[in-house]
Structures are given as structure tokens and as C-alpha cells.
Write a protein that holds these residues in place. Sequence first.
Motif, PDB file in Angstrom:
ATOM      1  N   GLY A   1     -53.899  39.886 -90.533  1.00  0.00           N
ATOM      2  CA  GLY A   1     -54.864  40.531 -91.408  1.00  0.00           C
ATOM      3  C   GLY A   1     -54.501  40.452 -92.881  1.00  0.00           C
ATOM      4  O   GLY A   1     -55.288  40.816 -93.730  1.00  0.00           O
ATOM      5  N   ASP A   2     -53.264  40.006 -93.209  1.00  0.00           N
ATOM      6  CA  ASP A   2     -52.899  39.831 -94.611  1.00  0.00           C
ATOM      7  C   ASP A   2     -53.751  38.735 -95.220  1.00  0.00           C
ATOM      8  O   ASP A   2     -54.123  37.780 -94.554  1.00  0.00           O
ATOM      9  CB  ASP A   2     -51.424  39.439 -94.754  1.00  0.00           C
ATOM     10  CG  ASP A   2     -50.490  40.621 -94.611  1.00  0.00           C
ATOM     11  OD1 ASP A   2     -50.980  41.762 -94.530  1.00  0.00           O
ATOM     12  OD2 ASP A   2     -49.276  40.385 -94.571  1.00  0.00           O
ATOM     13  N   MET A   3     -54.040  38.865 -96.491  1.00  0.00           N
ATOM     14  CA  MET A   3     -54.841  37.860 -97.183  1.00  0.00           C
ATOM     15  C   MET A   3     -54.043  36.588 -97.393  1.00  0.00           C
ATOM     16  O   MET A   3     -52.840  36.613 -97.568  1.00  0.00           O
ATOM     17  CB  MET A   3     -55.297  38.386 -98.535  1.00  0.00           C
ATOM     18  CG  MET A   3     -56.462  39.300 -98.459  1.00  0.00           C
ATOM     19  SD  MET A   3     -57.172  39.557-100.074  1.00  0.00           S
ATOM     20  CE  MET A   3     -57.901  37.960-100.377  1.00  0.00           C
ATOM     21  N   ALA A   4     -54.748  35.493 -97.426  1.00  0.00           N
ATOM     22  CA  ALA A   4     -54.122  34.204 -97.705  1.00  0.00           C
ATOM     23  C   ALA A   4     -53.691  34.157 -99.165  1.00  0.00           C
ATOM     24  O   ALA A   4     -54.192  34.893-100.002  1.00  0.00           O
ATOM     25  CB  ALA A   4     -55.106  33.083 -97.411  1.00  0.00           C
TER      26      ALA A   4
ATOM     27  N   LEU B   1     -60.043  45.903-101.952  1.00  0.00           N
ATOM     28  CA  LEU B   1     -58.893  45.129-102.410  1.00  0.00           C
ATOM     29  C   LEU B   1     -59.281  44.254-103.597  1.00  0.00           C
ATOM     30  O   LEU B   1     -60.169  43.410-103.494  1.00  0.00           O
ATOM     31  CB  LEU B   1     -58.350  44.258-101.272  1.00  0.00           C
ATOM     32  CG  LEU B   1     -57.107  43.447-101.595  1.00  0.00           C
ATOM     33  CD1 LEU B   1     -55.919  44.360-101.838  1.00  0.00           C
ATOM     34  CD2 LEU B   1     -56.806  42.477-100.477  1.00  0.00           C
ATOM     35  N   LYS B   2     -58.625  44.455-104.735  1.00  0.00           N
ATOM     36  CA  LYS B   2     -58.852  43.642-105.934  1.00  0.00           C
ATOM     37  C   LYS B   2     -57.812  42.526-105.937  1.00  0.00           C
ATOM     38  O   LYS B   2     -56.618  42.785-105.877  1.00  0.00           O
ATOM     39  CB  LYS B   2     -58.701  44.495-107.192  1.00  0.00           C
ATOM     40  CG  LYS B   2     -58.770  43.711-108.482  1.00  0.00           C
ATOM     41  CD  LYS B   2     -58.512  44.628-109.664  1.00  0.00           C
ATOM     42  CE  LYS B   2     -58.386  43.861-110.944  1.00  0.00           C
ATOM     43  NZ  LYS B   2     -58.059  44.759-112.074  1.00  0.00           N
TER      44      LYS B   2
ATOM     45  N   ASN C   1     -62.758  43.106-102.881  1.00  0.00           N
ATOM     46  CA  ASN C   1     -63.170  43.228-101.485  1.00  0.00           C
ATOM     47  C   ASN C   1     -63.956  42.012-100.983  1.00  0.00           C
ATOM     48  O   ASN C   1     -64.704  42.108-100.021  1.00  0.00           O
ATOM     49  CB  ASN C   1     -63.970  44.517-101.280  1.00  0.00           C
ATOM     50  CG  ASN C   1     -63.675  45.153 -99.947  1.00  0.00           C
ATOM     51  OD1 ASN C   1     -62.601  44.973 -99.393  1.00  0.00           O
ATOM     52  ND2 ASN C   1     -64.624  45.903 -99.429  1.00  0.00           N
ATOM     53  N   GLY C   2     -63.847  40.887-101.672  1.00  0.00           N
ATOM     54  CA  GLY C   2     -64.559  39.689-101.263  1.00  0.00           C
ATOM     55  C   GLY C   2     -66.033  39.674-101.606  1.00  0.00           C
ATOM     56  O   GLY C   2     -66.698  38.672-101.534  1.00  0.00           O
TER      57      GLY C   2
ATOM     58  N   SER D   1     -66.110  35.185-111.042  1.00  0.00           N
ATOM     59  CA  SER D   1     -66.320  33.768-111.369  1.00  0.00           C
ATOM     60  C   SER D   1     -67.800  33.434-111.502  1.00  0.00           C
ATOM     61  O   SER D   1     -68.151  32.433-112.093  1.00  0.00           O
ATOM     62  CB  SER D   1     -65.673  32.866-110.313  1.00  0.00           C
ATOM     63  OG  SER D   1     -66.340  32.970-109.087  1.00  0.00           O
ATOM     64  N   THR D   2     -68.677  34.258-110.949  1.00  0.00           N
ATOM     65  CA  THR D   2     -70.117  34.005-111.049  1.00  0.00           C
ATOM     66  C   THR D   2     -70.733  34.692-112.252  1.00  0.00           C
ATOM     67  O   THR D   2     -71.918  34.545-112.502  1.00  0.00           O
ATOM     68  CB  THR D   2     -70.836  34.476-109.773  1.00  0.00           C
ATOM     69  OG1 THR D   2     -70.596  35.877-109.596  1.00  0.00           O
ATOM     70  CG2 THR D   2     -70.365  33.712-108.564  1.00  0.00           C
ATOM     71  N   ALA D   3     -69.936  35.443-113.013  1.00  0.00           N
ATOM     72  CA  ALA D   3     -70.467  36.175-114.184  1.00  0.00           C
ATOM     73  C   ALA D   3     -70.645  35.257-115.371  1.00  0.00           C
ATOM     74  O   ALA D   3     -70.046  34.268-115.544  1.00  0.00           O
ATOM     75  CB  ALA D   3     -69.519  37.309-114.554  1.00  0.00           C
TER      76      ALA D   3
END
Length: 82
Positions: free
Chosen positions: A26-29, A57-58, A74-75, A80-82
Motif C-alpha cells: 500500500g506504500d506509494m511508488a 496524502l500530499k 490524494n491523487g 500540473s493541470t493548473a
Amino acid sequence: MTRGRRRCRCSALGPDTLNTLARRPGDMATELDHDCPECEEEQTFYRAAATNLHLGLKTKWYCPECDYGFVRVNGDIDSSTA
């Protein structure tokens, strides 16, 4: 009333155990394939930092080719889309 000595669990683990970062399910990549607007192609971004907020999660990601970075919360929220 006398209390017995409590044995420290860390001494039973050994020094190598405390100096490594254990990955749990469950840890993030630490890598993410994402379009980089600076490089104008898909790059492998690396996780620079992560912290828990009340929103989730940031995670901060950066491109090692051009140092472009963006933040995801939190995904769902992506700078990046801003």
C-alpha cells in the motif's frame, strides 16, 4: 512496587533494520510516468516528498531532466493541470 526492566525492541532488530526504509503493502511508488510540459514528452517523475494532510496524502513529484515539479493531493488534486 518495583518495575522490571523493559527490554528495548530496537536492540533485537539489529542496526541494519533501523537504517533501512521498509516498504509495506500500500506504500506509494517512488516513480511516476507523467507528461512533462517543459520536456514536452512523457518522463519518469520521482517523488521528492510526501506528507499527510486533512485532504489526504500530499505528494511532490519532480522531473530529473528539467527539474519541473508538481504536487498531487490524494491523487485527485493535481497542480500540473493548473
